[in-house]
Every structure is written in structure tokens, then in C-alpha cells.
Design an enzyme around this catalytic site. Structure first.
Site, mmCIF file in Angstrom:
data_model
loop_
_atom_site.group_PDB
_atom_site.id
_atom_site.type_symbol
_atom_site.label_atom_id
_atom_site.label_comp_id
_atom_site.label_asym_id
_atom_site.label_seq_id
_atom_site.Cartn_x
_atom_site.Cartn_y
_atom_site.Cartn_z
ATOM 1 N N GLY A 82 9.675 -42.065 -2.061
ATOM 2 C CA GLY A 82 9.477 -43.422 -2.544
ATOM 3 C C GLY A 82 9.509 -43.431 -4.056
ATOM 4 O O GLY A 82 9.713 -42.390 -4.689
ATOM 5 N N ASP A 83 9.291 -44.623 -4.621
ATOM 6 C CA ASP A 83 9.303 -44.791 -6.068
ATOM 7 C C ASP A 83 7.893 -45.210 -6.481
ATOM 8 O O ASP A 83 7.437 -46.293 -6.114
ATOM 9 C CB ASP A 83 10.331 -45.879 -6.427
ATOM 10 N N ASP B 239 7.644 -37.980 -3.645
ATOM 11 C CA ASP B 239 8.541 -37.945 -4.821
ATOM 12 C C ASP B 239 9.743 -38.829 -4.503
ATOM 13 O O ASP B 239 9.831 -39.436 -3.420
ATOM 14 C CB ASP B 239 8.962 -36.483 -5.115
ATOM 15 N N HIS C 150 1.575 -38.176 -18.226
ATOM 16 C CA HIS C 150 2.077 -37.978 -19.599
ATOM 17 C C HIS C 150 3.546 -38.386 -19.774
ATOM 18 O O HIS C 150 4.009 -38.538 -20.892
ATOM 19 C CB HIS C 150 1.822 -36.534 -20.079
HETATM 20 C C1 SAM Z 1 7.056 -33.621 -14.777
HETATM 21 S S1 SAM Z 1 7.482 -33.525 -13.086
HETATM 22 C C2 SAM Z 1 5.983 -32.941 -12.381
HETATM 23 C C3 SAM Z 1 6.152 -32.147 -11.118
HETATM 24 C C4 SAM Z 1 4.865 -31.570 -10.502
HETATM 25 N N1 SAM Z 1 3.890 -32.581 -10.224
HETATM 26 C C5 SAM Z 1 4.257 -30.502 -11.391
HETATM 27 O O1 SAM Z 1 3.265 -30.768 -12.061
HETATM 28 O O2 SAM Z 1 4.791 -29.384 -11.417
HETATM 29 C C6 SAM Z 1 7.511 -35.240 -12.658
HETATM 30 C C7 SAM Z 1 7.833 -35.509 -11.197
HETATM 31 O O3 SAM Z 1 7.754 -36.938 -10.993
HETATM 32 C C8 SAM Z 1 8.823 -37.329 -10.153
HETATM 33 N N2 SAM Z 1 9.145 -38.738 -10.401
HETATM 34 C C9 SAM Z 1 9.664 -39.276 -11.524
HETATM 35 N N3 SAM Z 1 9.799 -40.608 -11.392
HETATM 36 C C10 SAM Z 1 9.346 -40.919 -10.152
HETATM 37 C C11 SAM Z 1 9.209 -42.141 -9.437
HETATM 38 N N4 SAM Z 1 9.565 -43.301 -9.987
HETATM 39 N N5 SAM Z 1 8.682 -42.098 -8.188
HETATM 40 C C12 SAM Z 1 8.322 -40.906 -7.613
HETATM 41 N N6 SAM Z 1 8.409 -39.700 -8.256
HETATM 42 C C13 SAM Z 1 8.922 -39.715 -9.510
HETATM 43 C C14 SAM Z 1 9.947 -36.402 -10.561
HETATM 44 O O4 SAM Z 1 10.952 -36.339 -9.557
HETATM 45 C C15 SAM Z 1 9.227 -35.084 -10.780
HETATM 46 O O5 SAM Z 1 9.155 -34.318 -9.606
#
Ligand code: SAM
Length: 342
Positions: A230-231, A204, A250
């Protein structure tokens, strides 16, 4: 008038926000946490919560009538207590607490959904972005309490589905898993706990790392679950036999959905599997009302993001090179869509 049909479902849905707001306010006031396993009179409970006497009887008795509190006796001496469900799922001191998502619905989405009409007219998001012009995750993650609230909201909405996935998916052919956008590391922790041969990585943004580390060490799983930051829109994904994304695809528009699927394909070995856990809409788009409403929620949160059907998933994954597909139904409206490399 045709006697066989009646308007009750229309009216029930129209008034539905009353039910919703009563439950959400009770969660905000921590009614269920305060009661825990005790029984209290309405007066004592109202005083403990700092409520004005005018509303307490209507509020607590409405919670009884809606099935969220039990009441023993009648009148001022009656004792209120949690139901079996609220004791397990809405007492903050229980590990099974799912109220995080309700806290977020109350603090953010209740107001943003008031602008559904404007979202439908403009195609534009209606959340914090409207005022700040910054992307959602940036705004959410600017202050720690909001980030923490979002993270526990995700646990609340995902727990039962992840538990189901961990039971239903056959892990015997795999050794490693990377959960992309893993938030608190919930899915990785559940897989590591249930399947002792699996080593997991939760991936994340860097700002989430201390939260994931805290949850994983609380579960005593720090030696089996790695936290990598990471991103996912810029960096390659950590390599693993199984790549999972829970409620990730989504959040993005079609171009980014396809980019993420391709990144997963590239990070998997020959026999690897990619799993998207989502409120997958039925191919005919007639049945999964929650999935369709979740997609409207994505319009409110992001504008161009949307939920999708199993057929959409298969088509995008086939384009990336995946060969075989499967759908596992999880709890309620949620499914695991699986794409295999061979
Ligand atoms: C809707 S949440 C889903 C969390 C988990 N997977 C769940 O289903 O309960 C989206 C996740 O994506 C992460 N996220 C958003 N943009 C991101 C990026 N560019 N790189 C890595 N993680 C990212 C957010 O920090 C968050 O934890």
C-alpha cells in the site's frame, strides 16, 4: 603557536574522503568477496579483479594500513587475506554482509555529496531528482537493479539496530506488529524469529512486495510474517499492537511526519505502541554528529526532509494523542523512540 593544540583532526577529516573512497572501491570491486577465506598474492588478486599493475600494491597495502586487509610476509610473495571484520561483513556470500549500504554510498551518495554546497545555498535536493524532477522513491524504483541495491543497502544499515531493538524492547504485552516501510521485511522477520508469540506484517509499496516475499520465504517465515502492499501517504495502515517505522519519518517534511504519526495512532489499539527507529539527534543538537549528517543527507536526497531530536518526536506524538514516551539507545548513533497510547 600554542603547542597543546594541533591540526591533525582537521587534516584527517579533510582527507577523510580518501579513506572512504578506497574502502568503497574495494567493495565495488568485490575484493573481500573474492578473497573470502583464502589468502592471495597481490599479483593474483589484482589479476583476478582485472586491475592494472600500477595501482595494485598501493591499493592493497593501503587497505592493510587502514585495517581492512591482513598481510602475511612482505614483497611480491606476501599473502593478503580478509580481516575478521571484512570476512564477516564485506564478503557478499555471507548472510551478515553489510556492503549494500557501501555500494549505494559509492554509486550514488559520493557524487551527490559533492553538491552539498549547492544544497546549502538552495535548500534543494542534489540527487537524481535534479535531473528527472521525479520524487526519489519513484526514480529509485524505476529500474529493478537500483531498487534491489537500495533494499540491500537498507538491510546493511539497519541490521545491527534491529537486532538490538528486538532484544531490548519488551514484546510480552503485545501479539501483533506492523513494520511500516518494511522494505525486505527484515525487522518483521527478526521479531518473528526472536519472539515466537508475535505475528508480524511488513507494509511497503507494491513494487517492493516480491523482494520482501523472497527474503521472508528464504528465512522460512512466510507463515508468521505477512506482506501487505500500500501507500502510507494515502492508505490507512494495517492495524497492529505495535507499529514500527525504521528510518521512515526522517524521509519526509514536517507535515508528512505528523500525518504518518497520526496514521500510526489511528491504527493502534488502546494500549498500542508506536516505535520510530532513527539516528535520533540529542536534544541539545551537540553530540550525535552522525544524526546531524544524516539530516544533511536528507537535504541532499529530498530537500525538505530532516532528522530530529527525541524532544521533537515527543512533541509531535503528544499532538497526535500519545501519552507516554521512552527512548531506547540501540547501536552507535541509532535509537528507538517509543510513544505509548496510554
Ligand atoms: C529509508 S527506507 C527504510 C527501510 C527500513 N524500514 C529500514 O529501516 O531499513 C524507506 C522505506 O519506505 C518505503 N516507502 C517509501 N514511500 C512509501 C509509501 N508511500 N508507502 C509505503 N512505503 C513507502 C520504501 O519503499 C522503503 O522501503
Amino acid at each position: 603557536m600554542n603547542r597543546a593544540i594541533e591540526p591533525s583532526r582537521i587534516l584527517e577529516t579533510g582527507f577523510g574522503f580518501w579513506n572512504s573512497k578506497i574502502l568503497l572501491t574495494a567493495v565495488e570491486f568485490e575484493v573481500f568477496t573474492r578473497l573470502s577465506n583464502k589468502a592471495m598474492t597481490g599479483e593474483a588478486l589484482g589479476a583476478a579483479l582485472g586491475l592494472h599493475p600500477r595501482g595494485i600494491w598501493d591499493f592493497f597495502d593501503a587497505l592493510v594500513a587502514l585495517g581492512f586487509l591482513d598481510k602475511e610476509g612482505t614483497g611480491p610473495e606476501a599473502l593478503y587475506r580478509n580481516t575478521a571484520e571484512t570476512a564477516q561483513f564485506l564478503d557478499k556470500n555471507q548472510p551478515t554482509y553489510v556492503g549494500g549500504i557501501l555500494e549505494m554510498l559509492n554509486a550514488r551518495l559520493f557524487r551527490f555529496w559533492d553538491d552539498l554546497g549547492s544544497a546549502l545555498r538552495t535548500g534543494k535536493p542534489q540527487n537524481e531528482i535534479k535531473h528527472s524532477q521525479k520524487p526519489l522513491f519513484e526514480v529509485l524504483y524505476e529500474d529493478f537493479p537500483r531498487l534491489d541495491q537500495f533494499m540491500s543497502a537498507m538491510r546493511g544499515i539497519s541490521l545491527a539496530n534491529f537486532q538490538e531493538f528486538v532484544e531490548k524492547f519488551d514484546f510480552s504485552n503485545y501479539k501483533t506488529l506492523c513494520d511500516v516501510g518494511g522494505a525486505t521485511g527484515l525487522l518483521s522477520s527478526l521479531v518473528a524469529k526472536r519472539h515466537s508469540h508475535m505475528r508480524c506484517t511488513t507494509f511497503d509499496l507494491p513494487v517492493v512486495e516480491p523482494i520482501a516475499t523472497k527474503w521472508i520465504s528464504r528465512e522460512n517465515l512466510s507463515d508468521r510474517v505477512d506482506v501487505v502492499s500500500g501507500d502510507f501517504l494515502k492508505d490507512p495502515l494495517p492495524k497492529a499492537d505495535v507499529i514500527t517505522m525504521g528510518m521512515i519519518l526522517h524521509d519526509w517534511n514536517l507535515e508528512r511526519k505528523k500525518y504518518l504519526i497520526q496514521s500510526a495512532y489511528d491504527a493502534l489499539p488502546e494500549k498500542g505502541a508506536f516505535v520510530a527507529i532513527e539516528n535520533l539527534i540529542d536534544d541539545e543538537r551537540r553530540e550525535n554528529a552522525f544524526g546531524l549528517m544524516m539530516s544533511l543527507n536528507m537535504l541532499i536526497e529530498f530537500g525538505d526532509a530532516f532528522d530530529f531530536t527525541g524532544a521533537d518526536f515527543r512533541a509531535w506524538c503528544r499532538e497526535a494523542g500519545f501519552k507516554r514516551f521512552e527512548i531506547l539507545r540501540l547501536k552507535g548513533p541509532c535509537s528507538a523512540a517509543i510513544a505509548y497510547k496510554e
